[in-house]
Design a protein around this motif. Sequence first.
Motif, PDB file in Angstrom:
ATOM      1  N   SER A  40       8.058  -2.949 -49.222  1.00 46.77           N
ATOM      2  CA  SER A  40       7.403  -1.754 -49.748  1.00 46.77           C
ATOM      3  C   SER A  40       6.059  -1.525 -49.087  1.00 46.77           C
ATOM      4  CB  SER A  40       7.148  -1.901 -51.258  1.00 46.77           C
ATOM      5  OG  SER A  40       8.334  -2.022 -51.967  1.00 46.77           O
ATOM      6  N   VAL A  41       5.662  -0.261 -49.056  1.00 48.20           N
ATOM      7  CA  VAL A  41       4.312   0.126 -48.659  1.00 48.20           C
ATOM      8  C   VAL A  41       3.805   1.096 -49.724  1.00 48.20           C
ATOM      9  CG1 VAL A  41       4.702  -0.228 -46.192  1.00 48.20           C
ATOM     10  CG2 VAL A  41       5.063   2.030 -47.186  1.00 48.20           C
ATOM     11  N   GLU A  42       2.495   1.152 -49.885  1.00 48.05           N
ATOM     12  CA  GLU A  42       1.889   2.036 -50.875  1.00 48.05           C
ATOM     13  C   GLU A  42       0.767   2.832 -50.259  1.00 48.05           C
ATOM     14  OE1 GLU A  42       0.335  -0.532 -53.919  1.00 48.05           O
ATOM     15  OE2 GLU A  42       2.274  -0.727 -54.908  1.00 48.05           O
ATOM     16  N   ARG A  43       0.511   3.999 -50.851  1.00 52.27           N
ATOM     17  CA  ARG A  43      -0.620   4.814 -50.438  1.00 52.27           C
ATOM     18  C   ARG A  43      -1.042   5.682 -51.609  1.00 52.27           C
ATOM     19  NH1 ARG A  43      -2.143   7.574 -45.000  1.00 52.27           N
ATOM     20  NH2 ARG A  43      -3.793   8.960 -45.714  1.00 52.27           N
ATOM     21  N   LEU A  44      -2.346   5.784 -51.792  1.00 51.81           N
ATOM     22  CA  LEU A  44      -2.899   6.691 -52.787  1.00 51.81           C
ATOM     23  C   LEU A  44      -2.994   8.065 -52.137  1.00 51.81           C
ATOM     24  CD1 LEU A  44      -4.020   6.925 -55.629  1.00 51.81           C
ATOM     25  CD2 LEU A  44      -6.272   6.391 -54.703  1.00 51.81           C
ATOM     26  N   ILE A  45      -2.393   9.066 -52.774  1.00 51.44           N
ATOM     27  CA  ILE A  45      -2.374  10.415 -52.229  1.00 51.44           C
ATOM     28  C   ILE A  45      -3.078  11.342 -53.210  1.00 51.44           C
ATOM     29  CG2 ILE A  45      -0.901  12.351 -51.511  1.00 51.44           C
ATOM     30  CD1 ILE A  45       1.129  10.307 -50.525  1.00 51.44           C
ATOM     31  N   GLY A  76      -4.817  11.864 -58.690  1.00 52.77           N
ATOM     32  CA  GLY A  76      -4.006  11.510 -57.531  1.00 52.77           C
ATOM     33  C   GLY A  76      -2.757  10.762 -57.959  1.00 52.77           C
ATOM     34  N   THR A  77      -2.068  10.223 -56.975  1.00 46.83           N
ATOM     35  CA  THR A  77      -0.822   9.501 -57.247  1.00 46.83           C
ATOM     36  C   THR A  77      -0.702   8.324 -56.287  1.00 46.83           C
ATOM     37  OG1 THR A  77       0.238  11.581 -57.898  1.00 46.83           O
ATOM     38  CG2 THR A  77       1.694   9.725 -57.419  1.00 46.83           C
ATOM     39  N   LEU A  78      -0.362   7.167 -56.837  1.00 48.04           N
ATOM     40  CA  LEU A  78      -0.018   6.022 -56.008  1.00 48.04           C
ATOM     41  C   LEU A  78       1.464   6.163 -55.680  1.00 48.04           C
ATOM     42  CD1 LEU A  78      -0.822   3.312 -54.710  1.00 48.04           C
ATOM     43  CD2 LEU A  78      -0.036   2.214 -56.821  1.00 48.04           C
ATOM     44  N   VAL A  79       1.771   6.268 -54.386  1.00 47.71           N
ATOM     45  CA  VAL A  79       3.150   6.432 -53.942  1.00 47.71           C
ATOM     46  C   VAL A  79       3.592   5.119 -53.304  1.00 47.71           C
ATOM     47  CG1 VAL A  79       4.736   7.738 -52.472  1.00 47.71           C
ATOM     48  CG2 VAL A  79       2.762   8.887 -53.521  1.00 47.71           C
ATOM     49  N   ARG A  80       4.703   4.601 -53.774  1.00 47.10           N
ATOM     50  CA  ARG A  80       5.267   3.366 -53.225  1.00 47.10           C
ATOM     51  C   ARG A  80       6.633   3.710 -52.628  1.00 47.10           C
ATOM     52  NH1 ARG A  80       5.530   0.962 -57.542  1.00 47.10           N
ATOM     53  NH2 ARG A  80       3.419   0.154 -57.446  1.00 47.10           N
ATOM     54  N   GLU A  81       6.767   3.487 -51.330  1.00 46.83           N
ATOM     55  CA  GLU A  81       8.067   3.649 -50.686  1.00 46.83           C
ATOM     56  C   GLU A  81       8.644   2.264 -50.459  1.00 46.83           C
ATOM     57  OE1 GLU A  81      10.368   5.427 -46.775  1.00 46.83           O
ATOM     58  OE2 GLU A  81       8.207   5.721 -46.927  1.00 46.83           O
ATOM     59  N   THR A  82       9.895   2.096 -50.840  1.00 44.84           N
ATOM     60  CA  THR A  82      10.567   0.808 -50.699  1.00 44.84           C
ATOM     61  C   THR A  82      11.860   1.001 -49.931  1.00 44.84           C
ATOM     62  OG1 THR A  82       9.665   0.065 -52.824  1.00 44.84           O
ATOM     63  CG2 THR A  82      11.542  -1.171 -51.951  1.00 44.84           C
ATOM     64  N   PHE A  83      12.079   0.130 -48.968  1.00 46.34           N
ATOM     65  CA  PHE A  83      13.350   0.077 -48.256  1.00 46.34           C
ATOM     66  C   PHE A  83      14.086  -1.147 -48.785  1.00 46.34           C
ATOM     67  CE2 PHE A  83      15.852  -1.628 -44.668  1.00 46.34           C
ATOM     68  CZ  PHE A  83      16.765  -0.589 -44.555  1.00 46.34           C
ATOM     69  N   VAL A  84      15.271  -0.931 -49.350  1.00 46.44           N
ATOM     70  CA  VAL A  84      16.065  -2.012 -49.963  1.00 46.44           C
ATOM     71  C   VAL A  84      17.316  -2.229 -49.120  1.00 46.44           C
ATOM     72  CG1 VAL A  84      17.227  -2.820 -52.056  1.00 46.44           C
ATOM     73  CG2 VAL A  84      15.276  -1.247 -52.247  1.00 46.44           C
ATOM     74  N   TRP A  85      17.399  -3.367 -48.464  1.00 49.68           N
ATOM     75  CA  TRP A  85      18.599  -3.665 -47.687  1.00 49.68           C
ATOM     76  C   TRP A  85      19.520  -4.616 -48.435  1.00 49.68           C
ATOM     77  CZ3 TRP A  85      13.863  -5.730 -46.448  1.00 49.68           C
ATOM     78  CH2 TRP A  85      13.775  -7.122 -46.388  1.00 49.68           C
ATOM     79  N   GLY A  86      19.062  -5.152 -49.560  1.00 51.64           N
ATOM     80  CA  GLY A  86      19.911  -6.032 -50.374  1.00 51.64           C
ATOM     81  C   GLY A  86      21.106  -5.312 -50.975  1.00 51.64           C
ATOM     82  N   PRO A 114       6.323  -0.035 -40.436  1.00 51.96           N
ATOM     83  CA  PRO A 114       5.469   0.987 -39.808  1.00 51.96           C
ATOM     84  C   PRO A 114       6.009   2.405 -39.983  1.00 51.96           C
ATOM     85  CG  PRO A 114       6.518  -0.383 -38.129  1.00 51.96           C
ATOM     86  CD  PRO A 114       6.819  -1.003 -39.458  1.00 51.96           C
ATOM     87  N   PHE A 115       7.317   2.547 -40.048  1.00 50.81           N
ATOM     88  CA  PHE A 115       7.907   3.876 -40.266  1.00 50.81           C
ATOM     89  C   PHE A 115       7.559   4.388 -41.664  1.00 50.81           C
ATOM     90  CE2 PHE A 115      11.499   2.359 -37.284  1.00 50.81           C
ATOM     91  CZ  PHE A 115      10.747   2.676 -36.162  1.00 50.81           C
ATOM     92  N   MET A 116       7.634   3.507 -42.649  1.00 55.25           N
ATOM     93  CA  MET A 116       7.297   3.909 -44.018  1.00 55.25           C
ATOM     94  C   MET A 116       5.810   4.238 -44.124  1.00 55.25           C
ATOM     95  SD  MET A 116       9.716   1.513 -46.469  1.00 55.25           S
ATOM     96  CE  MET A 116       8.754   0.057 -46.184  1.00 55.25           C
ATOM     97  N   GLU A 117       4.968   3.461 -43.467  1.00 49.72           N
ATOM     98  CA  GLU A 117       3.532   3.772 -43.460  1.00 49.72           C
ATOM     99  C   GLU A 117       3.287   5.157 -42.864  1.00 49.72           C
ATOM    100  OE1 GLU A 117       2.134   0.341 -41.338  1.00 49.72           O
ATOM    101  OE2 GLU A 117       1.779  -0.789 -43.186  1.00 49.72           O
TER     102      GLU A 117
END
Length: 159
Positions: A8-13, A101-111, A130-133
């Motif tokens: 996962s990566v996070e960013r405050l937007i 604002g909003t904390l956005v968390r993108e997660t890539f799940v390969w499980g 890096p793609f998610m960032e």
Amino acid sequence: MAEKQSVSVERLIAASAEQIFDVLSDPSRHCEIDGSGSLVRMTSSHTRLALGSTFSMRVHLGVTYPTKNRVLEFEENRLIAWAHWNGHRWRYELEPTDDGGTLVRETFVWGTARWPRVMELTGYDKKNVPFMEATLERLAAIFETPPPATPDTDTDNAA
């Protein structure tokens, strides 16, 4: 949903969860925010996504091919996740903050993929960070664009 095989990566937007969710739930905007550069174009209708919705796009990873995704998790203005035929998942979780604002968390799940070990052996799992960032950076740019510059209004030096 915590997954062992995820990253996962996070960013405050600086935008509301509702504004951000409107972009994420509009498949016609996915190419605009895609940080991987692999989404070529949408090929299905541009209807707003909901639980069970499907949407299709053309993807380019060495070769260009079509893929169909299905929304598997959905909570209005809080969570949306989809997967395609292989089962790995892209998830976006939105947490409103006290400052609007909003904390956005993108997660890539390969499980959840059909062959998670193959994804690990090829390094595909880790390549997504890096793609998610970049995706979150592009998403933030939609809302955080600085206002246009105004002409200098300094009248003290006027002739």
